[in-house]
Design a protein around this motif. Sequence first.
Motif, PDB file in Angstrom:
ATOM      1  N   ASN A 171      -1.446  -8.628   2.074  1.00 43.77           N
ATOM      2  CA  ASN A 171      -1.122  -7.705   3.160  1.00 43.77           C
ATOM      3  C   ASN A 171      -1.815  -8.099   4.462  1.00 43.77           C
ATOM      4  O   ASN A 171      -2.719  -7.413   4.949  1.00 43.77           O
ATOM      5  N   ASN A 190      11.165   1.359   4.015  1.00 44.24           N
ATOM      6  CA  ASN A 190       9.763   1.764   4.050  1.00 44.24           C
ATOM      7  C   ASN A 190       9.651   3.163   4.649  1.00 44.24           C
ATOM      8  O   ASN A 190      10.419   3.520   5.542  1.00 44.24           O
ATOM      9  N   ASP A 213      12.057  -1.698   7.919  1.00 45.95           N
ATOM     10  CA  ASP A 213      10.684  -1.293   8.226  1.00 45.95           C
ATOM     11  C   ASP A 213      10.669  -0.261   9.353  1.00 45.95           C
ATOM     12  O   ASP A 213       9.971  -0.422  10.343  1.00 45.95           O
ATOM     13  N   ALA A 271       5.291  -0.792   8.222  1.00 46.31           N
ATOM     14  CA  ALA A 271       4.187  -1.365   7.444  1.00 46.31           C
ATOM     15  C   ALA A 271       4.030  -2.861   7.605  1.00 46.31           C
ATOM     16  O   ALA A 271       3.039  -3.426   7.137  1.00 46.31           O
TER      17      ALA A 271
END
Length: 257
Positions: free
Chosen positions: A170, A65, A40, A69
């Motif tokens: 999310n 990523n 990430d 995120a």
Amino acid sequence: MTPLVSIITPIYNSEDFLEETVASILNQSYSNWELLLIDDCSTDNTLALANKYSNKYSNIIVLKNQTNAGAAVSRNKGITAASGDFIAFLDADDLWKPNKLEVQIKFMLANNCAVSYTSYEQIDQYSKPLHKLVKVLPKLSYNKYLKTNYIGNLTGVYNAKILGKIMAPNLRKRQDWLLWLSAIKKSGKPALGIQESLAYYRVRPDSMSSNKIELLQHNYWVYKKGLGFSTFKSLYRMLIFIREQFFVKSKLIVSTK
């Protein structure tokens, strides 16, 4: 044929712990697995370490990523790319005991189980035991699990052949709770707990689990944002959550001294 297990591990600035975590996977007595490491946008040596493993082992895959995120996006990227019959999760600072997958997959196959989880022990940031065992309930219905998060994410496994791929919503925190709620709901039957301790959860000074007020706030958003409950219903569920934590879940943490 032995089922393939896909292990999902988000990584972010994890250089201090990643080698020990990967070693606990490499040492599994169950050999048919793939490890998906999802970076990430780490700013330390994490990605280089991950690529070292990927270059050496064909069943270790590195994904990246484009922007930082969060864990949910990283986990979902790993789940999307996974090829396994079973999906398992291990964060980059936690550890598995060598027989973890062997015991759990055998149990799931024998019991036609779609979702399972196990007991686990706590260690500190230096991998020293904290002499605390987190025991599990033998089964969790959707309604029981709605009361509080009983499943240590590092121990959970679901059968993707039965359920398909269950994604994490999310949210920046506690999205694992919602993932397991979805899996239990879709399975139509309770998740099953294995009493044997098969993993080590690392308690760090900066971890969310060490900040109780912040933890309560994130749990509220599970009800409010994750499940779409009204403010009143979310507050009501939080009262149930606190009661369940105090009267039931807290009693599952026992000293091993």
